[in-house]
Design a protein around this motif. Structure first.
Motif, short mmCIF file in Angstrom:
data_model
loop_
_atom_site.label_atom_id
_atom_site.label_comp_id
_atom_site.label_asym_id
_atom_site.label_seq_id
_atom_site.Cartn_x
_atom_site.Cartn_y
_atom_site.Cartn_z
N ARG A 193 -1.38 -3.14 41.10
CA ARG A 193 -1.55 -2.63 39.73
C ARG A 193 -0.95 -1.23 39.65
O ARG A 193 -1.13 -0.41 40.51
CB ARG A 193 -3.03 -2.59 39.38
CG ARG A 193 -3.29 -2.26 37.94
CD ARG A 193 -4.76 -2.33 37.68
NE ARG A 193 -5.24 -3.60 38.24
CZ ARG A 193 -6.17 -4.35 37.71
NH1 ARG A 193 -6.76 -3.97 36.64
NH2 ARG A 193 -6.53 -5.48 38.28
N TRP A 235 -4.70 -12.71 36.60
CA TRP A 235 -5.92 -13.51 36.71
C TRP A 235 -6.07 -13.85 38.19
O TRP A 235 -5.08 -14.08 38.88
CB TRP A 235 -5.82 -14.79 35.89
CG TRP A 235 -6.96 -15.73 36.16
CD1 TRP A 235 -8.16 -15.78 35.52
CD2 TRP A 235 -7.03 -16.73 37.19
NE1 TRP A 235 -8.97 -16.73 36.07
CE2 TRP A 235 -8.29 -17.33 37.11
CE3 TRP A 235 -6.14 -17.16 38.18
CZ2 TRP A 235 -8.70 -18.36 37.96
CZ3 TRP A 235 -6.55 -18.17 39.03
CH2 TRP A 235 -7.81 -18.76 38.91
N VAL A 292 -0.42 -8.41 33.14
CA VAL A 292 -1.76 -9.00 33.12
C VAL A 292 -1.87 -9.93 34.33
O VAL A 292 -0.89 -10.54 34.75
CB VAL A 292 -2.03 -9.75 31.79
CG1 VAL A 292 -1.12 -10.93 31.62
CG2 VAL A 292 -3.48 -10.16 31.66
N VAL A 299 -2.36 -9.67 25.44
CA VAL A 299 -3.07 -9.55 26.73
C VAL A 299 -4.18 -10.59 26.82
O VAL A 299 -4.30 -11.29 27.82
CB VAL A 299 -3.63 -8.12 26.93
CG1 VAL A 299 -4.50 -8.05 28.17
CG2 VAL A 299 -2.50 -7.11 27.03
N SER A 314 0.00 -13.66 38.02
CA SER A 314 0.30 -12.43 37.30
C SER A 314 1.56 -12.60 36.46
O SER A 314 2.48 -13.31 36.85
CB SER A 314 0.56 -11.28 38.28
OG SER A 314 -0.58 -11.02 39.03
N ARG A 324 -4.11 -13.68 29.41
CA ARG A 324 -5.18 -13.76 30.41
C ARG A 324 -5.87 -15.11 30.35
O ARG A 324 -6.13 -15.74 31.38
CB ARG A 324 -6.17 -12.61 30.22
CG ARG A 324 -7.17 -12.53 31.37
CD ARG A 324 -8.03 -11.28 31.32
NE ARG A 324 -7.23 -10.15 31.76
CZ ARG A 324 -7.09 -9.02 31.07
NH1 ARG A 324 -7.72 -8.85 29.93
NH2 ARG A 324 -6.36 -8.04 31.53
#
Length: 184
Positions: free
Chosen positions: A108, A93, A91, A56, A76, A60
């Motif tokens: 999400r 950003w 994950v 993760v 994503s 990220r």
């Protein structure tokens, strides 16, 4: 478990085997060798992924490098659920903006069936998908479309993440700037 293994490959902290030779396998939009800035970007991503404390954190940071080097506003990674029947966000950003945070929050926890939504279609078909106008794209979920419009997002790209000829995930990038599909 970290460290060198044969042929200059390294084992990441997550146990994945990676090496510089894998960078040459990355398809590029150009027919020739990578430009220096493209090579530096790939090398930065490679180093970030193998140096992360866990998958993760590494992903990220890699997404942040990509986002800060491009016009993408949200990036994503979607992965199959543990049972492998659905795909879900793993994950993400996004550029520092409350509207983009709300967009990411809107998906999400969602799980999509194969061939549903951009992540599901790319996962099922194994082909990239480019949407140049999110506002009028018929295959975009209505609730996602509303959050995308509120965040000012206008285009998106979905790319399959392939390992051993199998789609193991999907990279989704969205931009506020309308982008045309790269045709070369």
């Amino acid at each position: 478990m970290d460290g060198k293994i044969d042929q200059g490959k390294e084992r990441t902290k997550q146990g994945f085997e990676v090496g510089p030779d894998m960078i040459s396998e990355v398809p590029t939009a150009t027919a020739g060798p990578l430009a220096p800035d493209e090579a530096n970007l790939l090398l930065s991503i490679y180093r970030t992924l193998i140096g992360g404390e866990d998958l993760v954190v590494g992903l990220r940071r890699a997404l942040e490098i990509i986002g800060n080097s491009t016009d993408w506003s949200v990036i994503s990674v979607w992965l199959p659920s543990p049972e492998g029947r659905l795909i879900q966000p793993f994950v993400s950003w996004y550029k520092d903006d409350p509207a983009l945070a709300a967009f990411v929050e809107s998906y999400r926890g969602q799980s999509l069936a194969p061939d549903t939504g951009m992540p599901g279609r790319v996962w099922m078909r194994g082909d990239p998908e480019w949407v140049t106008d999110l506002g009028s794209a018929p295959a975009i979920n209505d609730s996602i479309r509303l959050f995308a419009q509120s965040a000012g997002l206008s285009s998106a790209l979905g790319v399959p993440i392939i390992h051993d000829d199998r789609v193991i995930g999907v990279l989704i990038c969205a931009a506020r700037k309308s982008t045309e599909e790269y045709s070369e």
